[in-house]
Design an enzyme around this catalytic site. Structure first.
Site, PDB file in Angstrom:
ATOM      1  N   ASP A   3      11.415 -30.298  11.599  1.00 43.07           N
ATOM      2  CA  ASP A   3      11.931 -31.654  11.359  1.00 43.07           C
ATOM      3  C   ASP A   3      12.834 -32.034  12.529  1.00 43.07           C
ATOM      4  O   ASP A   3      13.730 -31.273  12.896  1.00 43.07           O
ATOM      5  CB  ASP A   3      12.709 -31.689  10.046  1.00 43.07           C
ATOM      6  CG  ASP A   3      11.846 -31.298   8.860  1.00 43.07           C
ATOM      7  OD1 ASP A   3      11.235 -32.198   8.255  1.00 43.07           O
ATOM      8  OD2 ASP A   3      11.749 -30.079   8.561  1.00 43.07           O
ATOM      9  N   GLU A  16       7.562 -37.631   2.579  1.00 43.92           N
ATOM     10  CA  GLU A  16       6.935 -37.095   1.358  1.00 43.92           C
ATOM     11  C   GLU A  16       7.630 -37.614   0.101  1.00 43.92           C
ATOM     12  O   GLU A  16       8.005 -36.836  -0.780  1.00 43.92           O
ATOM     13  CB  GLU A  16       6.903 -35.553   1.373  1.00 43.92           C
ATOM     14  CG  GLU A  16       5.755 -35.005   2.198  1.00 43.92           C
ATOM     15  CD  GLU A  16       5.284 -33.634   1.703  1.00 43.92           C
ATOM     16  OE1 GLU A  16       5.828 -32.622   2.159  1.00 43.92           O
ATOM     17  OE2 GLU A  16       4.363 -33.581   0.866  1.00 43.92           O
ATOM     18  N   ASP A  32      11.815 -27.989  -0.077  1.00 44.28           N
ATOM     19  CA  ASP A  32      11.664 -26.829   0.807  1.00 44.28           C
ATOM     20  C   ASP A  32      12.158 -27.128   2.234  1.00 44.28           C
ATOM     21  O   ASP A  32      12.211 -26.225   3.071  1.00 44.28           O
ATOM     22  CB  ASP A  32      10.232 -26.273   0.805  1.00 44.28           C
ATOM     23  CG  ASP A  32       9.152 -27.331   0.919  1.00 44.28           C
ATOM     24  OD1 ASP A  32       9.474 -28.534   0.895  1.00 44.28           O
ATOM     25  OD2 ASP A  32       7.976 -26.951   1.029  1.00 44.28           O
ATOM     26  N   HIS A  33      12.553 -28.382   2.478  1.00 44.13           N
ATOM     27  CA  HIS A  33      13.149 -28.767   3.767  1.00 44.13           C
ATOM     28  C   HIS A  33      14.640 -29.074   3.584  1.00 44.13           C
ATOM     29  O   HIS A  33      15.058 -29.504   2.508  1.00 44.13           O
ATOM     30  CB  HIS A  33      12.499 -30.035   4.322  1.00 44.13           C
ATOM     31  CG  HIS A  33      11.046 -29.898   4.663  1.00 44.13           C
ATOM     32  ND1 HIS A  33      10.578 -29.907   5.954  1.00 44.13           N
ATOM     33  CD2 HIS A  33       9.954 -29.765   3.877  1.00 44.13           C
ATOM     34  CE1 HIS A  33       9.257 -29.791   5.948  1.00 44.13           C
ATOM     35  NE2 HIS A  33       8.852 -29.704   4.703  1.00 44.13           N
ATOM     36  N   ASN A  45      12.652 -34.328   4.743  1.00 45.37           N
ATOM     37  CA  ASN A  45      11.423 -34.257   3.943  1.00 45.37           C
ATOM     38  C   ASN A  45      11.862 -33.859   2.538  1.00 45.37           C
ATOM     39  O   ASN A  45      12.246 -32.716   2.289  1.00 45.37           O
ATOM     40  CB  ASN A  45      10.420 -33.249   4.505  1.00 45.37           C
ATOM     41  CG  ASN A  45       9.139 -33.187   3.670  1.00 45.37           C
ATOM     42  OD1 ASN A  45       9.181 -33.264   2.449  1.00 45.37           O
ATOM     43  ND2 ASN A  45       7.993 -33.033   4.328  1.00 45.37           N
ATOM     44  N   ASP A  81       9.363 -35.387   9.698  1.00 36.96           N
ATOM     45  CA  ASP A  81       8.723 -34.074   9.626  1.00 36.96           C
ATOM     46  C   ASP A  81       7.550 -34.110  10.596  1.00 36.96           C
ATOM     47  O   ASP A  81       6.533 -34.734  10.307  1.00 36.96           O
ATOM     48  CB  ASP A  81       8.267 -33.808   8.189  1.00 36.96           C
ATOM     49  CG  ASP A  81       7.541 -32.471   8.055  1.00 36.96           C
ATOM     50  OD1 ASP A  81       7.325 -31.798   9.081  1.00 36.96           O
ATOM     51  OD2 ASP A  81       7.173 -32.116   6.918  1.00 36.96           O
ATOM     52  N   ASN A 136       5.951 -31.459  11.677  1.00 36.12           N
ATOM     53  CA  ASN A 136       5.054 -30.326  11.430  1.00 36.12           C
ATOM     54  C   ASN A 136       4.670 -29.598  12.720  1.00 36.12           C
ATOM     55  O   ASN A 136       3.540 -29.135  12.889  1.00 36.12           O
ATOM     56  CB  ASN A 136       3.812 -30.774  10.642  1.00 36.12           C
ATOM     57  CG  ASN A 136       4.031 -30.676   9.132  1.00 36.12           C
ATOM     58  OD1 ASN A 136       4.595 -29.686   8.640  1.00 36.12           O
ATOM     59  ND2 ASN A 136       3.596 -31.669   8.393  1.00 36.12           N
TER      60      ASN A 136
END
Length: 268
Positions: free
Chosen positions: A227, A36, A256-257, A9, A156, A158
Site C-alpha cells: 500500500d 475494497e 488484513d491491511h 485497504n 493498494d 498490490n
DNA sequence: ATGGCAGAAGCATTCTGA
C-alpha cells in the site's frame, strides 16, 4: 498548515465500521482514501462519514472492489471535481476514483484512491488484466500531471516495490506482487516523478502494510508493503513525515491491511 | 500442490483475495 493524508485497504467498509471509527478518532486524518469497500453506491454508509465530520465521494460495485475518498468537512477543503474510473477505458470493475480538492483556497491537488488488481498468479489471465490496468493507470496520471503537477495517488498497488518490502524475498521471488514485471510497471510511476513517499523518510526493513490472516502472519511480522502514497514533485517538497498505522491491524476484527499515511506541511 | 482466514452472496457452498 499541515494536512494528514491516509490510505487504507479496509476489506469491506460495512464489516469495518468499528475499526474505522477507532482509527479516525485516534489518528485524525484530513483526507482518507479507502479501497475494497465492497459495497454498491446505494448502500454506501454516507451517514457514518458525515457523523464523523467527513464528506465522501465513492465508486463501488457488488461484492468486490470499490474505492472512496473522504475529506474533513471544513472551509479549508473544497471538492471541485470527481472522476470515477479511468476515463475512456471502460473497465467493468470499480477500482479508481479521483477528486480534485482545493485546499486553503491555495493548493489545487488531484487525489486518487486506487485498488490495483491482485493478479492471482503470473500464469493467470487476471495477471494480464493487472498489467493492462497498470498501463491504463499510468497513461491516466500522465495526462493529469500535464494539467496539474500536484498529484497524490494512494492505494493498494498490490506490488511490493523492492525486496526490502518483503518479509521473505526468496520465498516471494518472481511470485505475484513481487515479480520483476510488476516492479517495472511500478517504476513507470517513478519515471513520471511520482515518489513512493514512505521511502523518503523511512529506509528500514520489516515495514509492512499487509499481513495474511492465516498462519499468525501479523504476530510474526511476516508481511508485505504493498500500500503506497505516491506524491508528485511539488508535494514531495512539502512532505514532512510518513508512517504505517500498524496498531490498526491489532484491532478486533481487523482488515488484513494497515493504513499508510503522510503529512504535508504547506506554508499557507 | 499447498489455501489452514475473512467477507460477500445468500442459505451450502463457492468465489475472491494476496
Amino acid at each position: 498548515m499541515s494536512i494528514n493524508i491516509a490510505s487504507w485497504n479496509i476489506n469491506s467498509i460495512r464489516a469495518r465500521e468499528t475499526s474505522l471509527q477507532k482509527w479516525i478518532v485516534e489518528s485524525n486524518p484530513d483526507i482518507i482514501g479507502l479501497q475494497e469497500t465492497k459495497v454498491i453506491d446505494d448502500q454506501f454508509p454516507v451517514e457514518f462519514f458525515y457523523d464523523n465530520g467527513f464528506d465522501v465521494r465513492f465508486f463501488g460495485q457488488k461484492s468486490y472492489n470499490g474505492v472512496c475518498l473522504a475529506f474533513k468537512r471544513s472551509s479549508l477543503i473544497k471538492c471541485e471535481q470527481v472522476v470515477r474510473n479511468i476515463p475512456i477505458w471502460e473497465d467493468e470493475q470499480a477500482r479508481v476514483i479521483t477528486c480534485c480538492l482545493m485546499i486553503n483556497d491555495h493548493h489545487r491537488i488531484n487525489f486518487i484512491s486506487v485498488y490495483v488488481p491482485n493478479g492471482s498468479s503470473l500464469e493467470d489471465p487476471k495477471f494480464k488484466y493487472k498489467l493492462l490496468f497498470l498501463q491504463k493507470l499510468t497513461g491516466y496520471v500522465k495526462k493529469l500531471l500535464r494539467e496539474n503537477d500536484s498529484l497524490c495517488m494512494m492505494g493498494d498497488f498490490n506490488i511490493a516495490p523492492t525486496d526490502l518490502d518483503v518479509f521473505d524475498p526468496d520465498l516471494w521471488r518472481e511470485k505475484i506482487l513481487c515479480s520483476s514485471i510488476e516492479r517495472q510497471q511500478f517504476s513507470k510511476f517513478e519515471e513520471l516523478f511520482l515518489t513512493d513517499s514512505f521511502r523518503l523518510k523511512n529506509k528500514k526493513p520489516n515495514q509492512y502494510s499487509w499481513w495474511d490472516y492465516r498462519q499468525g502472519s501479523f504476530r510474526k511480522n511476516e508481511g508485505l508493503r504493498i500500500d503506497h502514497i505516491l506524491l508528485s514533485k511539488p508535494l514531495v517538497s512539502v512532505c514532512s513525515d510518513v508512517g504505517i498505522s500498524t496498531d490498526v491491524r491489532k484491532h478486533e476484527k481487523p482488515s488484513d491491511h494497515a493504513p499508510v499515511w503522510v503529512n504535508l506541511d504547506f506554508n499557507i
